[in-house]
Design a protein around this motif. Structure first.
Motif, PDB file in Angstrom:
ATOM      1  N   ALA A 194      -6.427   5.586   9.132  1.00 32.23           N
ATOM      2  CA  ALA A 194      -5.725   5.953   7.982  1.00 32.23           C
ATOM      3  C   ALA A 194      -4.820   4.807   7.535  1.00 32.23           C
ATOM      4  CB  ALA A 194      -4.687   7.035   8.718  1.00 32.23           C
ATOM      5  N   LEU A 195      -4.436   3.807   8.376  1.00 37.63           N
ATOM      6  CA  LEU A 195      -4.001   2.663   7.911  1.00 37.63           C
ATOM      7  C   LEU A 195      -5.151   1.837   7.199  1.00 37.63           C
ATOM      8  CD1 LEU A 195      -1.934   1.591  11.162  1.00 37.63           C
ATOM      9  CD2 LEU A 195      -0.917   1.947   8.848  1.00 37.63           C
ATOM     10  N   ASP A 196      -6.076   1.677   7.737  1.00 38.48           N
ATOM     11  CA  ASP A 196      -7.077   1.047   7.006  1.00 38.48           C
ATOM     12  C   ASP A 196      -7.557   1.650   5.573  1.00 38.48           C
ATOM     13  OD1 ASP A 196      -9.303  -1.185   6.912  1.00 38.48           O
ATOM     14  OD2 ASP A 196     -10.686   0.691   7.103  1.00 38.48           O
ATOM     15  N   LEU A 197      -7.372   3.020   5.458  1.00 42.39           N
ATOM     16  CA  LEU A 197      -7.950   3.524   4.151  1.00 42.39           C
ATOM     17  C   LEU A 197      -6.730   3.464   3.287  1.00 42.39           C
ATOM     18  CD1 LEU A 197     -10.053   5.304   3.064  1.00 42.39           C
ATOM     19  CD2 LEU A 197      -8.842   7.167   4.079  1.00 42.39           C
ATOM     20  N   GLY A 198      -5.611   3.147   3.900  1.00 40.92           N
ATOM     21  CA  GLY A 198      -4.493   2.894   2.882  1.00 40.92           C
ATOM     22  C   GLY A 198      -3.859   4.316   2.512  1.00 40.92           C
ATOM     23  N   TYR A 199      -4.232   5.384   3.632  1.00 40.79           N
ATOM     24  CA  TYR A 199      -3.450   6.564   3.415  1.00 40.79           C
ATOM     25  C   TYR A 199      -2.055   6.309   3.999  1.00 40.79           C
ATOM     26  CZ  TYR A 199      -7.120   9.796   2.280  1.00 40.79           C
ATOM     27  OH  TYR A 199      -8.256  10.300   1.615  1.00 40.79           O
ATOM     28  N   LEU A 200      -2.043   5.604   5.070  1.00 41.65           N
ATOM     29  CA  LEU A 200      -0.612   5.147   5.678  1.00 41.65           C
ATOM     30  C   LEU A 200      -0.192   3.744   5.479  1.00 41.65           C
ATOM     31  CD1 LEU A 200      -1.057   7.257   9.046  1.00 41.65           C
ATOM     32  CD2 LEU A 200       0.627   7.643   7.291  1.00 41.65           C
ATOM     33  N   ALA A 201       1.046   3.597   5.378  1.00 40.52           N
ATOM     34  CA  ALA A 201       1.388   1.994   5.572  1.00 40.52           C
ATOM     35  C   ALA A 201       2.627   2.067   6.577  1.00 40.52           C
ATOM     36  CB  ALA A 201       1.645   1.468   3.978  1.00 40.52           C
TER      37      ALA A 201
END
Length: 220
Positions: free
Chosen positions: A126-133
């Motif tokens: 999710a972090l890599d996809l940019g959904y999460l930061a």
């Protein structure tokens, strides 16, 4: 020097004993968490280790995740993924999305959204996809709608890993569609009109997706 002081940024700092007391754990447990990499290293001032409110927040998160059934090994993996995540400014760029509403979450709140699915692998994806930061000790999901839909799909029995994999594919198709419409409109509309005309592009995509789902579901 007292056990508590304030840094130049106004953040409170604690000696090990006071931090453990505030977190409701023993000094031995705190030392164990530090050795396992569950909390970041303290600031050193000579032989004195100073912890701050970020460490206290992390300890409270660990306690909350343990209550939700996570193992210490799993929490360590989550902490590693969390600490290596992209900063919220990097994900959102120069400004927040024009139509999507970002959502601030503690790690334990995220765990409640995806019960049993907040593994280190899924968090990293999710972090890599940019959904999460990341933003300090909080997580920021880039879109309330995507968060709610993802949570609903998981509650329907779809593994979060599959939801994220599908999200990556959808992202690629969405980028291609956005490029298509921008290139279609740019020769015929002023630059300032592109934002005004974006609902037309969304309506076309929504209608075509609806028709495609009709065809797929009738054929299933």
């Amino acid at each position: 020097m007292t056990d508590k002081q304030r840094t130049d940024r106004g953040t409170r700092e604690y000696r090990m004993g006071e931090l453990a007391e505030r977190a409701g754990i023993t000094v031995r447990t705190l030392r164990f968490y530090r050795e396992r990499g569950l909390i970041p290293p303290p600031r050193r001032e000579g032989r004195i280790a100073w912890y701050d409110d970020h460490h206290l927040a992390r300890l409270r998160t660990i306690a909350a995740l343990l209550e939700r059934g996570h193992t210490l090994s799993g929490i360590a993996d989550l902490a590693s993924a969390f600490d290596s995540g992209r900063d919220v400014g990097e994900v959102l760029g120069l400004g927040e999305p024009s139509e999507e509403t970002p959502v601030r979450l503690t790690p334990e709140a995220l765990s409640d959204y995806f019960e049993g699915e907040t593994t280190a692998e899924n968090l990293s994806a999710a972090l890599d996809l940019g959904y999460l930061a990341t933003d300090g000790d909080e997580l920021v999901h880039i879109s309330r709608r995507l968060l709610d839909v993802s949570s609903a799909l998981v509650k329907e029995g779809v593994p979060l890993s599959a939801v994220l994999a599908a999200g990556r594919e959808v992202r690629g198709h969405a980028e291609a569609l956005a490029s298509l419409f921008v290139e279609l409109l740019r020769p015929h509309a002023a630059e300032g009109d592109l934002q005004r005309l974006r609902p037309l592009a969304k309506s076309v995509v929504d209608a075509e997706l609806s028709l495609a789902l009709d065809r797929r579901l009738r054929g299933s």
